[in-house]
Scaffold this motif. Structure first.
Motif, PDB file in Angstrom:
ATOM      1  N   HIS A  41      19.891  99.600 131.120  1.00 19.57           N
ATOM      2  CA  HIS A  41      18.471  99.804 131.430  1.00 19.57           C
ATOM      3  C   HIS A  41      17.592  99.548 130.208  1.00 19.57           C
ATOM      4  N   GLN A  42      18.069  99.909 129.042  1.00 17.80           N
ATOM      5  CA  GLN A  42      17.227  99.798 127.852  1.00 17.80           C
ATOM      6  C   GLN A  42      17.012  98.351 127.393  1.00 17.80           C
ATOM      7  N   PRO A  43      18.046  97.505 127.312  1.00 17.74           N
ATOM      8  CA  PRO A  43      17.751  96.095 127.014  1.00 17.74           C
ATOM      9  C   PRO A  43      16.889  95.440 128.104  1.00 17.74           C
ATOM     10  N   ALA A  44      17.083  95.853 129.356  1.00 19.88           N
ATOM     11  CA  ALA A  44      16.239  95.316 130.435  1.00 19.88           C
ATOM     12  C   ALA A  44      14.785  95.769 130.245  1.00 19.88           C
ATOM     13  N   ASP A  45      14.594  97.035 129.875  1.00 21.16           N
ATOM     14  CA  ASP A  45      13.242  97.521 129.589  1.00 21.16           C
ATOM     15  C   ASP A  45      12.635  96.734 128.433  1.00 21.16           C
ATOM     16  N   TRP A  46      13.421  96.516 127.389  1.00 18.02           N
ATOM     17  CA  TRP A  46      12.959  95.756 126.220  1.00 18.02           C
ATOM     18  C   TRP A  46      12.476  94.369 126.651  1.00 18.02           C
ATOM     19  N   MET A  47      13.264  93.720 127.482  1.00 18.22           N
ATOM     20  CA  MET A  47      12.904  92.377 127.928  1.00 18.22           C
ATOM     21  C   MET A  47      11.612  92.413 128.742  1.00 18.22           C
ATOM     22  N   GLU A  48      11.489  93.346 129.672  1.00 11.41           N
ATOM     23  CA  GLU A  48      10.281  93.440 130.491  1.00 11.41           C
ATOM     24  C   GLU A  48       9.041  93.721 129.649  1.00 11.41           C
ATOM     25  N   GLN A  49       9.171  94.609 128.682  1.00 16.30           N
ATOM     26  CA  GLN A  49       8.022  95.005 127.875  1.00 16.30           C
ATOM     27  C   GLN A  49       7.666  93.962 126.823  1.00 16.30           C
ATOM     28  N   ASP A 139      26.076  87.409 116.889  1.00 14.20           N
ATOM     29  CA  ASP A 139      25.890  86.126 117.585  1.00 14.20           C
ATOM     30  C   ASP A 139      25.292  86.331 118.977  1.00 14.20           C
ATOM     31  N   LEU A 140      25.755  87.340 119.676  1.00 12.26           N
ATOM     32  CA  LEU A 140      25.231  87.653 121.003  1.00 12.26           C
ATOM     33  C   LEU A 140      23.776  88.118 120.910  1.00 12.26           C
ATOM     34  N   GLU A 141      23.499  88.987 119.979  1.00  6.12           N
ATOM     35  CA  GLU A 141      22.131  89.478 119.816  1.00  6.12           C
ATOM     36  C   GLU A 141      21.177  88.343 119.448  1.00  6.12           C
ATOM     37  N   ASP A 142      21.654  87.404 118.641  1.00  7.75           N
ATOM     38  CA  ASP A 142      20.820  86.241 118.299  1.00  7.75           C
ATOM     39  C   ASP A 142      20.466  85.431 119.541  1.00  7.75           C
ATOM     40  N   LEU A 143      21.418  85.280 120.448  1.00  8.46           N
ATOM     41  CA  LEU A 143      21.145  84.552 121.686  1.00  8.46           C
ATOM     42  C   LEU A 143      20.145  85.298 122.570  1.00  8.46           C
ATOM     43  N   VAL A 144      20.285  86.624 122.610  1.00  2.97           N
ATOM     44  CA  VAL A 144      19.388  87.436 123.434  1.00  2.97           C
ATOM     45  C   VAL A 144      17.941  87.291 122.969  1.00  2.97           C
ATOM     46  N   VAL A 145      17.715  87.154 121.665  1.00  2.00           N
ATOM     47  CA  VAL A 145      16.343  86.997 121.187  1.00  2.00           C
ATOM     48  C   VAL A 145      15.905  85.534 121.130  1.00  2.00           C
ATOM     49  N   ALA A 146      16.855  84.605 120.993  1.00  2.00           N
ATOM     50  CA  ALA A 146      16.494  83.182 120.878  1.00  2.00           C
ATOM     51  C   ALA A 146      15.920  82.629 122.176  1.00  2.00           C
ATOM     52  N   ARG A 147      16.509  82.982 123.310  1.00  2.06           N
ATOM     53  CA  ARG A 147      16.025  82.436 124.585  1.00  2.06           C
ATOM     54  C   ARG A 147      14.568  82.801 124.842  1.00  2.06           C
ATOM     55  N   PRO A 148      14.195  84.083 124.730  1.00  2.00           N
ATOM     56  CA  PRO A 148      12.778  84.407 124.939  1.00  2.00           C
ATOM     57  C   PRO A 148      11.869  83.809 123.864  1.00  2.00           C
ATOM     58  N   ALA A 151      11.109  80.346 124.853  1.00  2.00           N
ATOM     59  CA  ALA A 151      10.235  80.292 126.028  1.00  2.00           C
ATOM     60  C   ALA A 151       8.794  80.700 125.710  1.00  2.00           C
ATOM     61  N   THR A 152       8.627  81.584 124.732  1.00  3.02           N
ATOM     62  CA  THR A 152       7.289  82.109 124.461  1.00  3.02           C
ATOM     63  C   THR A 152       6.655  81.533 123.199  1.00  3.02           C
ATOM     64  N   GLY A 153       7.456  80.903 122.351  1.00  2.38           N
ATOM     65  CA  GLY A 153       6.936  80.383 121.089  1.00  2.38           C
ATOM     66  C   GLY A 153       6.771  81.447 120.019  1.00  2.38           C
ATOM     67  N   ARG A 154       7.210  82.660 120.304  1.00  2.00           N
ATOM     68  CA  ARG A 154       7.151  83.731 119.302  1.00  2.00           C
ATOM     69  C   ARG A 154       8.342  83.604 118.360  1.00  2.00           C
ATOM     70  N   PRO A 155       8.198  84.014 117.104  1.00  2.00           N
ATOM     71  CA  PRO A 155       9.323  83.927 116.164  1.00  2.00           C
ATOM     72  C   PRO A 155      10.499  84.808 116.592  1.00  2.00           C
ATOM     73  N   ALA A 156      11.689  84.267 116.490  1.00  2.00           N
ATOM     74  CA  ALA A 156      12.889  85.008 116.878  1.00  2.00           C
ATOM     75  C   ALA A 156      13.064  86.265 116.033  1.00  2.00           C
ATOM     76  N   TRP A 157      12.653  86.226 114.780  1.00  2.00           N
ATOM     77  CA  TRP A 157      12.852  87.395 113.917  1.00  2.00           C
ATOM     78  C   TRP A 157      12.093  88.609 114.438  1.00  2.00           C
ATOM     79  N   GLU A 158      10.941  88.390 115.072  1.00  2.00           N
ATOM     80  CA  GLU A 158      10.197  89.515 115.647  1.00  2.00           C
ATOM     81  C   GLU A 158      11.009  90.177 116.756  1.00  2.00           C
ATOM     82  N   GLY A 159      11.592  89.343 117.592  1.00  2.00           N
ATOM     83  CA  GLY A 159      12.431  89.871 118.664  1.00  2.00           C
ATOM     84  C   GLY A 159      13.672  90.553 118.127  1.00  2.00           C
TER      85      GLY A 159
END
Length: 188
Positions: A41-49, A139-148, A151-159
């Motif tokens: 639920h928490q990573p899903a909440d993170w993604m939605e927010q 590596d997995l966490e990098d992928l989780v932030v890289a895709r968004p 898609a959004t043009g925001r820096p991956a480091w922020e995510g």
């Protein structure tokens, strides 16, 4: 359960509880699936927010988290040892019980995050399966932030910083989940 106190984990979806009962799931895999579903639920909440414009299916993520290791109900050796036979077996078990291919896939994809065909839903199940016990997979966490970020043009480091906060918080409570799982018998 045997004098133990359940940690405050969300129950799995009713459909998953019914499937586990139908499969005669031993207690240990059921507790693992419940814990992973709870933390998903928490990573899903993170993604939605954080990335509301990035498409993902929250209900699919939660179903996938609650069923990703359903194959352990028949491959009991993988409860405490290595192996991946549970992945295809779990997908087959779900398909045999009328689960459509889309949600059944999580049983086979939850550990295959490096495959380029893996979508955001699959990527969100992966960290939940690791962080419930406070395991981090950079590596997995990098992928989780890289895709968004793509898609959004925001820096991956922020995510990365934001996701790290979420996963660290989940990991901080891992001892209670691990103790609860250890208190539950492997077999019924």
């Amino acid at each position: 359960m045997n004098g133990t106190v359940d940690p405050p984990l969300l129950p799995p979806p009713d459909r998953v509880a019914g499937l586990l009962a139908e499969l005669g799931s031993p207690p240990r895999p059921a507790v693992h699936l419940r814990a992973v579903h709870d933390v998903a639920h928490q990573p899903a909440d993170w993604m939605e927010q954080r990335h509301p414009a990035v498409a993902f299916d929250r209900e699919a993520v939660l179903f996938g988290a609650a069923t990703h290791d359903v194959g352990k109900t028949v491959h009991l050796a993988e409860l405490s040892g290595p192996g991946s036979a549970r992945e295809e077996a779990g997908q087959a078990l779900l398909l045999e019980r009328g689960v459509s291919p889309e949600p059944a896939r999580f049983a086979a994809t939850h550990a295959s995050w490096s495959d380029v065909r893996i979508g955001m839903d699959d990527l969100l199940v992966g960290p939940a399966d690791k962080i419930w016990k406070n395991k981090r997979v950079p590596d997995l966490e990098d992928l989780v932030v890289a895709r968004p970020a793509e898609a959004t043009g925001r820096p991956a480091w922020e995510g990365s910083i934001a996701l790290d906060e979420v996963l660290s918080g989940i990991g901080d409570a891992a001892d209670g989940r691990l103790a609860f799982r250890a208190s539950v018998p492997i077999h019924g």
